[in-house]
Enzyme design. Sequence first.
Site, PDB file in Angstrom:
ATOM      1  CE  LYS A 120      -2.395  16.751  -2.252  1.00 15.50           C
ATOM      2  NZ  LYS A 120      -2.042  15.676  -3.419  1.00 15.50           N
ATOM      3  CD  GLU A 169      -1.728   5.512  10.256  1.00 16.18           C
ATOM      4  OE1 GLU A 169      -0.436   4.951  10.107  1.00 16.18           O
ATOM      5  OE2 GLU A 169      -2.537   5.220  11.352  1.00 16.18           O
ATOM      6  CD  GLU A 221       8.362   2.797   2.859  1.00 16.44           C
ATOM      7  OE1 GLU A 221       8.609   4.162   2.775  1.00 16.44           O
ATOM      8  OE2 GLU A 221       7.397   2.514   3.222  1.00 16.44           O
TER       9      GLU A 221
HETATM   10  P1  NAD Z   1       3.912  11.481  -0.449  1.00 14.55           P
HETATM   11  O1  NAD Z   1       4.392  11.689   0.719  1.00 14.55           O
HETATM   12  O2  NAD Z   1       5.092  11.780  -1.875  1.00 14.55           O
HETATM   13  O3  NAD Z   1       2.572  11.961  -0.960  1.00 14.55           O
HETATM   14  C1  NAD Z   1       1.564  11.580  -0.309  1.00 14.55           C
HETATM   15  C2  NAD Z   1       0.532  12.710  -0.539  1.00 14.55           C
HETATM   16  O4  NAD Z   1       0.979  13.911  -0.031  1.00 14.55           O
HETATM   17  C3  NAD Z   1       0.201  13.170  -2.083  1.00 14.55           C
HETATM   18  O5  NAD Z   1      -1.323  13.232  -2.171  1.00 14.55           O
HETATM   19  C4  NAD Z   1       0.853  14.380  -2.212  1.00 14.55           C
HETATM   20  O6  NAD Z   1       0.308  14.914  -3.404  1.00 14.55           O
HETATM   21  C5  NAD Z   1       0.767  14.963  -1.086  1.00 14.55           C
HETATM   22  N1  NAD Z   1       1.928  15.944  -0.793  1.00 14.55           N
HETATM   23  C6  NAD Z   1       3.077  16.171  -1.342  1.00 14.55           C
HETATM   24  N2  NAD Z   1       3.978  16.934  -0.870  1.00 14.55           N
HETATM   25  C7  NAD Z   1       3.280  17.355   0.255  1.00 14.55           C
HETATM   26  C8  NAD Z   1       3.570  18.294   1.168  1.00 14.55           C
HETATM   27  N3  NAD Z   1       4.575  19.242   1.256  1.00 14.55           N
HETATM   28  N4  NAD Z   1       2.428  18.898   1.924  1.00 14.55           N
HETATM   29  C9  NAD Z   1       1.415  18.156   1.865  1.00 14.55           C
HETATM   30  N5  NAD Z   1       0.850  17.295   1.137  1.00 14.55           N
HETATM   31  C10 NAD Z   1       2.152  16.704   0.043  1.00 14.55           C
HETATM   32  O7  NAD Z   1       3.901   9.708  -0.261  1.00 14.55           O
HETATM   33  P2  NAD Z   1       3.670   8.754  -1.662  1.00 14.55           P
HETATM   34  O8  NAD Z   1       4.876   8.726  -2.502  1.00 14.55           O
HETATM   35  O9  NAD Z   1       2.502   9.049  -2.444  1.00 14.55           O
HETATM   36  O10 NAD Z   1       3.240   7.410  -0.815  1.00 14.55           O
HETATM   37  C11 NAD Z   1       4.284   6.508  -0.593  1.00 14.55           C
HETATM   38  C12 NAD Z   1       4.635   6.659   0.896  1.00 14.55           C
HETATM   39  O11 NAD Z   1       3.415   6.496   1.749  1.00 14.55           O
HETATM   40  C13 NAD Z   1       5.667   5.626   1.297  1.00 14.55           C
HETATM   41  O12 NAD Z   1       6.579   6.047   2.080  1.00 14.55           O
HETATM   42  C14 NAD Z   1       4.417   4.640   2.024  1.00 14.55           C
HETATM   43  O13 NAD Z   1       4.989   3.896   3.173  1.00 14.55           O
HETATM   44  C15 NAD Z   1       3.696   5.572   2.733  1.00 14.55           C
HETATM   45  N6  NAD Z   1       2.430   4.834   3.210  1.00 14.55           N
HETATM   46  C16 NAD Z   1       2.113   4.788   4.578  1.00 14.55           C
HETATM   47  C17 NAD Z   1       0.849   4.082   4.930  1.00 14.55           C
HETATM   48  C18 NAD Z   1       0.501   3.874   6.177  1.00 14.55           C
HETATM   49  O14 NAD Z   1      -0.786   3.771   6.488  1.00 14.55           O
HETATM   50  N7  NAD Z   1       1.452   4.227   7.078  1.00 14.55           N
HETATM   51  C19 NAD Z   1       0.094   3.592   3.810  1.00 14.55           C
HETATM   52  C20 NAD Z   1       0.257   3.822   2.521  1.00 14.55           C
HETATM   53  C21 NAD Z   1       1.344   4.546   2.251  1.00 14.55           C
END
Ligand code: NAD
Length: 474
Positions: free
Chosen positions: A169, A242, A374
């Site tokens: 997804k 991650e 962050e």
């Molecule tokens: P997010 O957690 O809002 O969303 C990530 C994904 O999870 C999206 O596909 C979203 O639709 C889905 N999602 C949202 N709520 C969910 C739930 N309750 N259950 C399951 N899935 C759900 O993150 P974001 O805003 O898209 O990305 C930014 C964050 O990602 C930042 O904190 C960044 O540091 C982190 N990030 C980490 C890495 C890593 O490798 N450690 C890499 C890139 C980004």
Amino acid sequence: MTELYRNLIDGELVATAATLDVLNPANKQVVGQVPACGAAELDRAVAAARRAFKSWSKTPVDDRRKVIQAMASVIEAHFEELYRLLTTEQGKPHAQAQFEIGAASAMMNAQSTLSLEEVINEDSPERLSRTRRVPVGVVGGIVPWNFPVLMAVQKIAPAILSGCTIVLKPSPFTPLTTLRIAELIKDIAPAGVVNIITGEDSLGPLITAHPDIDKITFTGSTATGKKIMEGASKDLKRITLELGGNDASIVLPDADVKTVAEQLFWSSFTNAGQICVAAKRIYIHEDIYDEMSAAIADVARTVTVGDGANQGTGVGPIQNKKQFDRVCELIEDAKTNGYKFLVGGDVDPSGSGYYVPITILDNPPEHARIVAEEQFGPVMPLMKFSTDDEVIARANNSDYGLAGAVWTKDTDRGVAIAEQLETGTVWINEFLHLSPFAPFGGHKQSGFGAEYGVEGLKEFTYSQVITVKRDALV
Ligand code: NAD
């Protein structure tokens, strides 16, 4: 007319009656529509993945490697189309979108070469005991919006190399390039091995809770990671998380100001700061603080913020409104508290896109929100420190533990500091370099498990120990 992208389920490209709009963050215009899947489409995708698992898990690993390499080739062959589309939906400048698409095919090729060797535990006259790795089954992959393509393929490649099948997804903010890739790879793997479905955030918990998914591999925020861990606990799904980071860069007094300033700048501002491993707190030794901060500010003044599709843009818009509002809130908080701005700080909320000017703060206190949280945007605090012990304690004073960097000519001192940082990755004199062969994962609340390398590949498998008693009388 806006293009309607389709999902990949069971080897077919499918549409749904309900759709989601995808915006270009540079101008807030709709640039594509994607299916808004719910439980029914998810069930279809999971059932297809389950059926495909039967034969895919028995397919010789060298054949699985070839499938991954064929997918990488098709991405390479459509390089220009894909990087342009990525800029349109994600906002990053063309050069950085080119990097991501190039890294995606390189990542797939590199990961396709990994092997999980059997281990002999005992080879004695009494018994032969060996450990083999077996695929866990159907994987649910959930991906964020900052590196949508790289994050997708770095889950697909090891999952299917291990013999698993996957339902992936993308983020609802950035699904287009991934769905174009879905179209391109449709006939490469057998039906059901790779399924890509789109939907609102609400599709995520359905994936986490689905009883026929065996493992979740997730990249995103720590807050969502906690929800995933909770959801996956119901049936003890395997998980790899991650998550976020608040990475510290430590600049020692012997660092060369001229060369390091530019690298420090880009370690924070690449992808408009929307990188989990971007430098989000920069600690500069007091002996060179004034000179180094002035040099970083000089670099900042040469960089153009704008539409990533325009030549000369160095920093694009923030990817979406929610993140834009959050970054603006952190800047406002810094203003309210009277922290000193070295560069930027004035956002125009009525602008045509989600633009935040390059913003650098001059020595805000450790407890400032812009330091402690962050930021995930083009905003960087520079802080002064005096001793190694002090800066190590300040760097470690975080619930996050993703990555960090030390800048120095004295690499022994750099390594000594690195060994005391509570993070999964530390760079000495470079930044953002992730090897497909080295495990990447966070300490503390930055993650659970790892991606990349053999360690990452193992996460898609169970170990199985088979012991043969050699001297048994049967
Ligand atoms: P997010 O957690 O809002 O969303 C990530 C994904 O999870 C999206 O596909 C979203 O639709 C889905 N999602 C949202 N709520 C969910 C739930 N309750 N259950 C399951 N899935 C759900 O993150 P974001 O805003 O898209 O990305 C930014 C964050 O990602 C930042 O904190 C960044 O540091 C982190 N990030 C980490 C890495 C890593 O490798 N450690 C890499 C890139 C980004």
